[in-house]
Design a protein around this motif. Structure first.
Motif, PDB file in Angstrom:
ATOM      1  N   ALA A  51      23.660  36.443  10.734  1.00 20.55           N
ATOM      2  CA  ALA A  51      23.698  37.908  10.655  1.00 20.55           C
ATOM      3  C   ALA A  51      23.641  38.528  12.051  1.00 20.55           C
ATOM      4  O   ALA A  51      24.376  39.486  12.353  1.00 20.55           O
ATOM      5  N   ALA A  52      22.781  37.988  12.922  1.00 19.14           N
ATOM      6  CA  ALA A  52      22.659  38.515  14.282  1.00 19.14           C
ATOM      7  C   ALA A  52      23.949  38.285  15.072  1.00 19.14           C
ATOM      8  O   ALA A  52      24.415  39.170  15.811  1.00 19.14           O
ATOM      9  N   LEU A  53      24.554  37.118  14.913  1.00 12.85           N
ATOM     10  CA  LEU A  53      25.797  36.827  15.625  1.00 12.85           C
ATOM     11  C   LEU A  53      26.966  37.631  15.075  1.00 12.85           C
ATOM     12  O   LEU A  53      27.828  38.091  15.830  1.00 12.85           O
ATOM     13  N   ALA A  54      27.012  37.829  13.764  1.00 11.76           N
ATOM     14  CA  ALA A  54      28.079  38.630  13.167  1.00 11.76           C
ATOM     15  C   ALA A  54      28.046  40.057  13.702  1.00 11.76           C
ATOM     16  O   ALA A  54      29.095  40.659  13.983  1.00 11.76           O
ATOM     17  N   THR A  55      26.837  40.608  13.832  1.00 12.97           N
ATOM     18  CA  THR A  55      26.691  41.946  14.421  1.00 12.97           C
ATOM     19  C   THR A  55      27.164  41.961  15.854  1.00 12.97           C
ATOM     20  O   THR A  55      27.878  42.878  16.289  1.00 12.97           O
TER      21      THR A  55
END
Length: 325
Positions: A272-276
């Motif tokens: 989720a952090a990398l997708a953001t």
């Protein structure tokens, strides 16, 4: 009645705490996070990690450190992460060649990309492309096949080294078309490109990002894209699939992985952090500068990509008779 009232009051009192726990959401790191790159600074994989670093820091609320641990075409750093605890504080930023080709062309790579790692996210990709010297009278696959067939057994092609994605991609092209050419390995992509520019060898399969300046200047002619879509900076050149070779894919990509012992909720939080981070305009711009495209997608999609590449390259190594070292 009094008991039911007491339970109701207790439940009401606990609701804010439960809501607070849910609001805190996914796992968060408790110390600095390391992005381990198994290559020296300055290459595409390293640039990818450094582009992700600022946004990932903000998303995770912790310092993010990029650590380079090069050696053996990325194998040494990859082995190191495979042996680390899966606590979410170390991620491997790795290239497709190390994750899906080295395990095929090495007898004992010291890691298994499926058994030892969990996928987090596909960060960026760039397709390999077939290029020829401008003197070669071919502007598409049909013309290239006709010209190659007329040369008999006199042809050779360059690559960035034995077991590279460029070599295996071209071997796949030869297998699918029934054509012949002798592989001439060079020490890196730049040397392989120079060999075609100087007409030492007439053709090669190269990384599109690496060869982009020479293609744009007319020193090389691109005849096909070994990817799922055309290049935004050269939309006139069709893909292999569009030119009658639907299963001919040769993609250079960079993905993020964690050790297999990492719990899924931790891997999901990192995803989720990398997708953001990957959606940030400055990250897209930095990738575009090196002619890579931002990818993203789910963890399962990266898992499928790894499995598909492993199966494809195992088949090429077997069918082309490439020696495993």
């Amino acid at each position: 009645m009094q008991r039911r009232t007491a339970l109701a009051l207790l439940s009401a009192a606990l609701l804010p705490a439960a809501a607070g726990a849910r609001a805190q959401g996914a796992w968060r790191p408790s110390k600095p996070v390391t992005l381990l790159v198994p290559f020296p600074p300055g290459g595409a994989t390293d640039l990818c990690a450094r582009a992700l670093q600022p946004g990932l820091q903000a998303a995770l609320g912790q310092n993010v450190i990029v650590e380079n641990r090069p050696g053996a075409t990325g194998v040494l750093g990859t082995r190191a992460v495979a042996a680390m605890p899966g606590d979410g504080h170390v991620m491997l930023v790795n290239a497709s060649g190390t994750m899906t080709i080295q395990p095929v062309v090495m007898q004992q790579p010291g890691f298994d990309p499926v058994r030892d790692f969990k996928p987090v996210v596909l960060a960026m990709s760039a397709p390999n492309v077939i290029v020829v010297h401008p003197s070669v009278p071919a502007r598409d696959v049909a013309e290239l096949k006709a010209w190659m067939a007329a040369q008999g057994d006199r042809l050779s092609f360059s690559s960035s080294g034995i077991g590279s994605s460029e070599q295996l991609g071209m071997e796949l092209f030869l297998l699918r078309t029934g054509l012949k050419a002798v592989h001439v390995p060079y020490a890196g992509g730049a040397a392989a490109i120079t060999a075609v520019m100087q007409n030492t060898v007439p053709l090669s399969m190269v990384n599109s990002g690496t060869a982009a300046p020479q293609i744009a200047s007319g020193q090389l002619r691109m005849v096909a894209v070994a990817g799922a879509r055309r290049l935004s900076w050269a939309p006139e050149v069709a893909t292999m699939a569009e030119q009658g070779l639907p299963d001919l894919l040769s993609l250079s990509w960079t993905g993020v992985f964690v050790p297999a012992a990492t719990p899924d909720p931790v891997a999901d939080a990192l995803h989720a952090a990398l997708a953001t981070t990957l959606r940030q305009p400055e990250v897209v711009e930095r990738f575009e500068r090196i002619r890579f495209v931002v990818e993203g997608g789910s963890r399962a999609e990266l898992e499928t990509l790894v499995a598909g590449d492993l199966a494809r390259w195992r088949g090429v190594v077997r069918d082309a008779g490439i020696a495993v070292n």
